[in-house]
Enzyme design. Sequence first.
Site, PDB file in Angstrom:
ATOM      1  N   ASP A  48      43.444  66.388  38.309  1.00 57.51           N
ATOM      2  CA  ASP A  48      44.332  66.736  37.194  1.00 57.51           C
ATOM      3  C   ASP A  48      43.513  67.173  35.965  1.00 57.51           C
ATOM      4  O   ASP A  48      44.079  67.530  34.932  1.00 57.51           O
ATOM      5  CB  ASP A  48      45.314  65.597  36.862  1.00 57.51           C
ATOM      6  CG  ASP A  48      44.627  64.354  36.339  1.00 57.51           C
ATOM      7  OD1 ASP A  48      43.383  64.275  36.389  1.00 57.51           O
ATOM      8  OD2 ASP A  48      45.346  63.441  35.867  1.00 57.51           O
ATOM      9  N   ASP A  87      45.302  64.936  43.307  1.00 56.90           N
ATOM     10  CA  ASP A  87      45.278  63.940  42.232  1.00 56.90           C
ATOM     11  C   ASP A  87      46.692  63.759  41.683  1.00 56.90           C
ATOM     12  O   ASP A  87      47.266  64.706  41.127  1.00 56.90           O
ATOM     13  CB  ASP A  87      44.354  64.479  41.130  1.00 56.90           C
ATOM     14  CG  ASP A  87      43.761  63.391  40.280  1.00 56.90           C
ATOM     15  OD1 ASP A  87      44.007  62.202  40.555  1.00 56.90           O
ATOM     16  OD2 ASP A  87      43.032  63.752  39.327  1.00 56.90           O
ATOM     17  N   GLU A 186      34.617  55.806  37.271  1.00 55.26           N
ATOM     18  CA  GLU A 186      34.341  56.787  36.204  1.00 55.26           C
ATOM     19  C   GLU A 186      33.854  56.084  34.939  1.00 55.26           C
ATOM     20  O   GLU A 186      34.505  55.145  34.443  1.00 55.26           O
ATOM     21  CB  GLU A 186      35.615  57.614  35.903  1.00 55.26           C
ATOM     22  CG  GLU A 186      35.384  58.619  34.777  1.00 55.26           C
ATOM     23  CD  GLU A 186      36.412  59.728  34.706  1.00 55.26           C
ATOM     24  OE1 GLU A 186      37.278  59.835  35.602  1.00 55.26           O
ATOM     25  OE2 GLU A 186      36.343  60.502  33.724  1.00 55.26           O
TER      26      GLU A 186
HETATM   27  O1  KIV Z   1      40.784  65.024  37.590  1.00 54.92           O
HETATM   28  C1  KIV Z   1      39.598  64.942  37.950  1.00 54.92           C
HETATM   29  O2  KIV Z   1      38.874  65.923  38.024  1.00 54.92           O
HETATM   30  C2  KIV Z   1      39.099  63.603  38.280  1.00 54.92           C
HETATM   31  C3  KIV Z   1      37.643  63.466  38.589  1.00 54.92           C
HETATM   32  C4  KIV Z   1      36.814  63.722  37.420  1.00 54.92           C
HETATM   33  C5  KIV Z   1      37.336  62.161  39.239  1.00 54.92           C
HETATM   34  O3  KIV Z   1      39.853  62.686  38.310  1.00 54.92           O
END
Ligand code: KIV
Length: 291
Positions: A48, A87, A186
């Site tokens: 996301d 995501d 993270e």
């Molecule tokens: O949205 C994204 O790119 C992420 C990664 C940075 C883990 O959640």
Amino acid sequence: MAIPAKRVTVPAIRAMKGQQRIGMLTAYDYPSAKVVDSAGTEIILVGDSLGMVVLGYPDTLSVTVDDMVHHTRAAARGASHALVVGDMPYLSYHVSIEESVRNAGRFIQAGAHAVKVEGGKKRRIKTIEAILDAEIPVMGHIGLTPQSLNALGGFKVQGKGAEESRRLIDEAVALERAGCFSIVLECVPSELAAFITERVSIPTIGIGAGPSCDGQVLVFHDLLGLYDGHTPKFVRKYASLGDEMQKAISAYLTDVREGRFPNEETESFHSGTREDLDRLYGAGAVVVPIK
Ligand code: KIV
């Protein structure tokens, strides 16, 4: 490196723990997924982060399920080898368990093989269990969870101090027990990420979590130098493609303005001669457009 022809699967990712470091990268459309896939990445995350690097929002909170599903569908078409993880965006798994399962299913129908969900508190664990019960593999994500930006008070390193460390260790263990096949860590201190990585039997994928995780993830646009917003300390830029693209586009515009593009020989089509066209109407005749 020769790329294995076979699709990377969820059990294959689990089995990489302690055997092989896992490379994960984001991609958001057909061409970016194709490039990432052909380079040999094990996991493509349709993140996301789309909100910032593709849609131009200041954070991830405005991204919708429709946005994510649209981009997952395109990215999945470009990935023939990597496991594709969709995501789940803000508010897609927060309202009710039923809605969360339906939203997770939309990612699978768009071509993803698994979904990623942020957070590891009790309520979230119940939601994750329900998604898993619908036969949808789940990747966890703890530490700095960007969808909690307002609650966390900014993009800050998480898990500093004993209480915070304990909370993240407990969340990682709860995600493992619930059945997640891997966990993104993270922005957590390197020592804590190493401890969690030793403590759980599923792979940890780090971003700003030091070198001891079982795998690493970066955002496509950060790695390639395509994003001009804030770049966090943990990003390593492997190229400056934004600058390269700008140079190429400036060169094209200069050629157009100076009459050097297209050239007559190799970049144009030809049929007959100028005289043939003159003969069509008679030299000097006024051409009347057909109505
Ligand atoms: O949205 C994204 O790119 C992420 C990664 C940075 C883990 O959640």
